[in-house]
Scaffold this active site. Structure first.
Site, PDB file in Angstrom:
ATOM      1  N   THR A  38      15.477  32.408  37.326  1.00 13.08           N
ATOM      2  CA  THR A  38      16.310  32.216  38.496  1.00 13.08           C
ATOM      3  C   THR A  38      15.874  33.050  39.703  1.00 13.08           C
ATOM      4  OG1 THR A  38      17.740  34.104  37.749  1.00 13.08           O
ATOM      5  CG2 THR A  38      18.252  31.608  37.127  1.00 13.08           C
ATOM      6  N   GLY A  39      15.000  33.829  39.341  1.00 12.81           N
ATOM      7  CA  GLY A  39      14.528  34.770  40.649  1.00 12.81           C
ATOM      8  C   GLY A  39      13.326  33.956  41.221  1.00 12.81           C
ATOM      9  N   SER A  82      26.090  33.692  35.443  1.00 15.88           N
ATOM     10  CA  SER A  82      26.911  32.624  35.503  1.00 15.88           C
ATOM     11  C   SER A  82      27.726  32.368  34.227  1.00 15.88           C
ATOM     12  CB  SER A  82      26.235  31.166  35.781  1.00 15.88           C
ATOM     13  OG  SER A  82      27.040  30.178  35.736  1.00 15.88           O
ATOM     14  N   SER A 122      31.676  42.654  36.039  1.00 17.26           N
ATOM     15  CA  SER A 122      33.309  42.843  36.027  1.00 17.26           C
ATOM     16  C   SER A 122      33.819  41.755  35.228  1.00 17.26           C
ATOM     17  CB  SER A 122      33.597  42.590  37.466  1.00 17.26           C
ATOM     18  OG  SER A 122      33.466  41.345  37.892  1.00 17.26           O
ATOM     19  N   TYR A 145      29.128  34.752  28.622  1.00 12.41           N
ATOM     20  CA  TYR A 145      28.390  35.493  29.539  1.00 12.41           C
ATOM     21  C   TYR A 145      29.176  37.099  29.718  1.00 12.41           C
ATOM     22  CZ  TYR A 145      27.159  37.507  33.921  1.00 12.41           C
ATOM     23  OH  TYR A 145      26.875  38.464  34.895  1.00 12.41           O
ATOM     24  N   ASN A 174      31.035  40.677  41.849  1.00 11.54           N
ATOM     25  CA  ASN A 174      30.550  39.162  42.675  1.00 11.54           C
ATOM     26  C   ASN A 174      30.027  39.722  43.833  1.00 11.54           C
ATOM     27  OD1 ASN A 174      33.249  38.428  40.873  1.00 11.54           O
ATOM     28  ND2 ASN A 174      32.413  36.435  41.669  1.00 11.54           N
ATOM     29  N   VAL A 189      29.651  31.521  44.309  1.00 13.19           N
ATOM     30  CA  VAL A 189      30.225  30.656  45.094  1.00 13.19           C
ATOM     31  C   VAL A 189      30.040  30.989  46.514  1.00 13.19           C
ATOM     32  CG1 VAL A 189      32.310  32.189  45.077  1.00 13.19           C
ATOM     33  CG2 VAL A 189      32.653  29.612  45.535  1.00 13.19           C
ATOM     34  N   ARG A 272      37.893  26.123  36.335  1.00 12.23           N
ATOM     35  CA  ARG A 272      36.896  26.214  35.474  1.00 12.23           C
ATOM     36  C   ARG A 272      37.028  26.993  34.215  1.00 12.23           C
ATOM     37  NH1 ARG A 272      31.886  28.932  38.696  1.00 12.23           N
ATOM     38  NH2 ARG A 272      32.655  30.645  37.462  1.00 12.23           N
TER      39      ARG A 272
HETATM   40  C1  UD2 Z   1      31.319  36.428  37.309  1.00 14.53           C
HETATM   41  C2  UD2 Z   1      31.570  37.836  37.451  1.00 14.53           C
HETATM   42  C3  UD2 Z   1      30.695  38.443  38.506  1.00 14.53           C
HETATM   43  C4  UD2 Z   1      29.086  38.350  38.101  1.00 14.53           C
HETATM   44  C5  UD2 Z   1      29.065  36.859  38.157  1.00 14.53           C
HETATM   45  C6  UD2 Z   1      27.600  36.600  37.574  1.00 14.53           C
HETATM   46  C7  UD2 Z   1      34.149  37.814  37.165  1.00 14.53           C
HETATM   47  C8  UD2 Z   1      35.419  38.015  37.912  1.00 14.53           C
HETATM   48  N1  UD2 Z   1      32.941  38.088  38.060  1.00 14.53           N
HETATM   49  O1  UD2 Z   1      31.680  35.752  38.608  1.00 14.53           O
HETATM   50  O2  UD2 Z   1      31.081  39.976  38.476  1.00 14.53           O
HETATM   51  O3  UD2 Z   1      29.004  38.863  37.003  1.00 14.53           O
HETATM   52  O4  UD2 Z   1      29.849  36.293  37.100  1.00 14.53           O
HETATM   53  O5  UD2 Z   1      27.385  35.238  37.525  1.00 14.53           O
HETATM   54  O6  UD2 Z   1      34.011  37.445  36.351  1.00 14.53           O
HETATM   55  N2  UD2 Z   1      33.920  28.364  42.409  1.00 14.53           N
HETATM   56  C9  UD2 Z   1      34.166  27.116  43.131  1.00 14.53           C
HETATM   57  N3  UD2 Z   1      33.489  26.511  43.524  1.00 14.53           N
HETATM   58  C10 UD2 Z   1      32.035  26.354  43.186  1.00 14.53           C
HETATM   59  C11 UD2 Z   1      31.380  27.789  42.518  1.00 14.53           C
HETATM   60  C12 UD2 Z   1      32.465  28.503  41.933  1.00 14.53           C
HETATM   61  O7  UD2 Z   1      35.607  27.377  43.233  1.00 14.53           O
HETATM   62  O8  UD2 Z   1      31.276  25.616  43.675  1.00 14.53           O
HETATM   63  C13 UD2 Z   1      35.011  29.559  41.847  1.00 14.53           C
HETATM   64  C14 UD2 Z   1      34.923  29.792  40.530  1.00 14.53           C
HETATM   65  O9  UD2 Z   1      35.482  28.972  39.729  1.00 14.53           O
HETATM   66  C15 UD2 Z   1      35.297  31.012  40.586  1.00 14.53           C
HETATM   67  C16 UD2 Z   1      34.919  31.710  41.762  1.00 14.53           C
HETATM   68  O10 UD2 Z   1      34.655  30.678  42.579  1.00 14.53           O
HETATM   69  O11 UD2 Z   1      36.828  31.166  40.250  1.00 14.53           O
HETATM   70  C17 UD2 Z   1      33.703  32.467  41.813  1.00 14.53           C
HETATM   71  O12 UD2 Z   1      32.776  32.116  40.708  1.00 14.53           O
HETATM   72  P1  UD2 Z   1      31.328  32.555  40.765  1.00 14.53           P
HETATM   73  O13 UD2 Z   1      30.513  31.437  39.738  1.00 14.53           O
HETATM   74  O14 UD2 Z   1      30.580  32.812  42.224  1.00 14.53           O
HETATM   75  O15 UD2 Z   1      31.547  34.016  40.163  1.00 14.53           O
HETATM   76  P2  UD2 Z   1      32.262  34.372  38.901  1.00 14.53           P
HETATM   77  O16 UD2 Z   1      33.648  34.986  39.255  1.00 14.53           O
HETATM   78  O17 UD2 Z   1      32.169  33.639  37.683  1.00 14.53           O
END
Ligand code: UD2
Length: 313
Positions: A38-39, A82, A122, A145, A174, A189, A272
């Site tokens: 991924t890098g 992810s 987190s 994860y 995040n 996101v 999700r």
């Molecule tokens: C988690 C961890 C974060 C980090 C990351 C690595 C939490 C709270 N955070 O991030 O610290 O470790 O994993 O991957 O667990 N979303 C949309 N549309 C999109 C993509 C995402 O709505 O196209 C939503 C998704 O459903 C989520 C939010 O955006 O509610 C954030 O998603 P993300 O994949 O950016 O990160 P997250 O919170 O899983």
């Protein structure tokens, strides 16, 4: 610190790792271990000539050990990130995030490394209702994860208590900023929001968009990684590496449209699987014990990030 102090950054070609590498280069020689899954090597573009770069997979213990032996500090950021990716395809993330982490820690312990700073997540907090999330809360991982990243924390603490190597775990919240790759459906996101905003295309928001995240600017996280490598009396411990605020996806998408002066209504899709509803760090311990001092408000961080994407996309 002696001039020859060497830093190893696993995952150093990722967007967080490459930001940390730039900071460390001012302080001593830096080696990067990254298999470019991924890098991206281009993330290291203008510093590529100043670092030792190893295209090596942390699942390969024999290859990793000699690259780590004798370093002063190992920043272990290599991972398959992810939440949804770990549900769709759990084996690779298990192997990298748990077995690979063990290999890095083992190599560091056997190779006389002074300290490991480990990128935890987190996501370990899960959906515990209390906000902000404090380090003393019982973890409740909701996805492979999250469980994998939590295992790394447990290993970090055990490597200190059983093998005597100093370890510090930082739960990243995040992280976003320049060089975050928006090209995969598993991308963070905010990188996806940036791409849609600049291309004037419609983002998909999973759920009602009222879920909240403690979005943390990458420079603040890189700064904290270095502080965690130096702070006294913190070996074996874990800290939140967040900004201390929380913003809903709807709020962020609105703000981005205002900054850019456009109106693009998002699509809303089903929530999700494995998603956490709300996330926000209690940063008191990281501030008191590591000197954490996040400098970037969400507005400032988003503007800087957007400018980077504008030059790049
Ligand atoms: C988690 C961890 C974060 C980090 C990351 C690595 C939490 C709270 N955070 O991030 O610290 O470790 O994993 O991957 O667990 N979303 C949309 N549309 C999109 C993509 C995402 O709505 O196209 C939503 C998704 O459903 C989520 C939010 O955006 O509610 C954030 O998603 P993300 O994949 O950016 O990160 P997250 O919170 O899983």
């Amino acid at each position: 610190m002696p001039a020859s102090t060497k830093f190893v950054v696993t995952g150093g070609a990722g967007f967080i790792g490459s930001t940390l590498v730039r900071r460390l280069l001012r302080l001593g020689p830096v080696a990067v271990i990254d298999n470019l899954l991924t890098g991206r090597e281009r993330n290291l573009e203008e510093v590529r000539g100043q670092i030792e770069f190893h295209n090596t997979d942390i699942r390969d213990a024999k290859a990793v050990a000699p690259l780590i032996a004798g370093a002063d500090t190992v920043f272990h950021l290599a991972a398959i990130p992810s939440v949804p990716r770990s549900i769709d395809d759990p084996e690779p993330s298990h192997e990298v995030n748990i077995d690979g982490t063990f290999n890095v820690f083992r190599a560091a312990a056997q190779g006389g490394v002074r300290r490991i700073v480990y990128a935890a997540s987190s996501s370990a907090y899960g959906d515990t209702p209390t906000l902000p999330k404090t380090e003393s809360m019982t973890p409740a991982p909701k996805s492979p994860y999250a469980a994998q990243k939590l295992m790394g924390e447990y290993y970090a603490s055990v490597f200190y208590s059983c093998f005597g190597i100093e370890t510090v775990s930082l739960r990243f919240f995040n992280v976003y900023g320049p060089r975050q790759d928006p090209s995969s459906p598993y991308s963070g996101v905010l990188s996806l929001f940036m791409k849609h905003l600049l291309n004037r295309t419609t983002p998909t928001i999973f759920g009602d968009g009222e879920q909240t995240r403690d979005f943390t600017y990458v420079e603040d996280v890189a700064g904290l990684c270095y502080k965690a490598s130096q702070a006294p009396g913190v070996a074996g411990k874990m800290y939140n590496a967040g900004n201390g605020g929380r913003y809903s996806l709807n709020f962020i998408w609105d703000l981005l449209q205002k900054i850019e002066g456009v109106r693009i209504a998002p699509n809303y899709g089903p929530p999700r699987p494995g998603d956490v509803r709300d996330s926000m760090a209690d940063t008191a311990s990281a501030k008191a014990e590591l000197g954490h001092a996040p400098r970037f408000s969400i507005e400032e961080g988003l503007k800087r990030t957007l400018e980077w994407y504008r030059q790049t996309i």
